[in-house]
Design an enzyme around this catalytic site. Structure first.
Site, short mmCIF file in Angstrom:
data_model
loop_
_atom_site.label_atom_id
_atom_site.label_comp_id
_atom_site.label_asym_id
_atom_site.label_seq_id
_atom_site.Cartn_x
_atom_site.Cartn_y
_atom_site.Cartn_z
N ALA A 1 24.84 -6.02 30.77
CA ALA A 1 25.08 -4.68 31.56
C ALA A 1 26.02 -3.85 30.75
O ALA A 1 26.77 -4.02 29.85
CB ALA A 1 26.00 -5.36 32.76
N CYS A 2 26.04 -2.57 31.17
CA CYS A 2 26.66 -1.90 30.49
C CYS A 2 28.30 -1.73 30.42
O CYS A 2 28.72 -2.54 31.67
CB CYS A 2 26.48 -0.06 31.03
SG CYS A 2 24.79 0.59 31.10
N PRO A 3 28.80 -1.49 29.42
CA PRO A 3 28.25 -0.55 28.29
C PRO A 3 27.86 -1.45 27.18
O PRO A 3 27.55 -1.10 26.01
CB PRO A 3 29.60 0.00 27.88
CG PRO A 3 30.76 -0.78 28.12
CD PRO A 3 30.37 -1.68 29.28
N CYS B 267 21.33 0.28 34.45
CA CYS B 267 22.11 1.23 33.84
C CYS B 267 22.08 1.42 32.47
O CYS B 267 22.12 2.61 32.02
CB CYS B 267 23.62 0.55 34.34
SG CYS B 267 24.99 1.46 33.62
#
Length: 75
Positions: free
Chosen positions: A12-14, A41
């Site tokens: 997942a981000c970032p 995302c």
């Protein structure tokens, strides 16, 4: 010109964005970075960042929720 694959599946981000930035710094001009992602995302942030930096970007949806982002290092 080389094609370099970066696996960011399950991240997942970032994290995908940071990995993309770091990997692009290692490539030569003309190389293509293929970022494989499955997080919406990152699907928004990675191409947006690359375009803002002036890199040509193409997106291919492999299957629903699974994408390849092609970024050409042009500078």
């Amino acid at each position: 010109m080389a094609e370099v694959h970066l696996d960011c599946l399950g991240e997942a981000c970032p994290v995908p964005l940071i990995k993309t930035q770091n990997k692009l710094n290692q490539l030569n001009i003309g190389d293509i970075l293929i970022v494989e992602i499955d997080h919406s995302c990152a699907m928004k942030n990675v191409p947006e960042w690359a375009r803002k930096e002036g890199y040509p970007v193409e997106i291919e949806e492999i299957e629903e929720g699974h994408w390849y982002i092609y970024i050409e290092k042009n500078k």
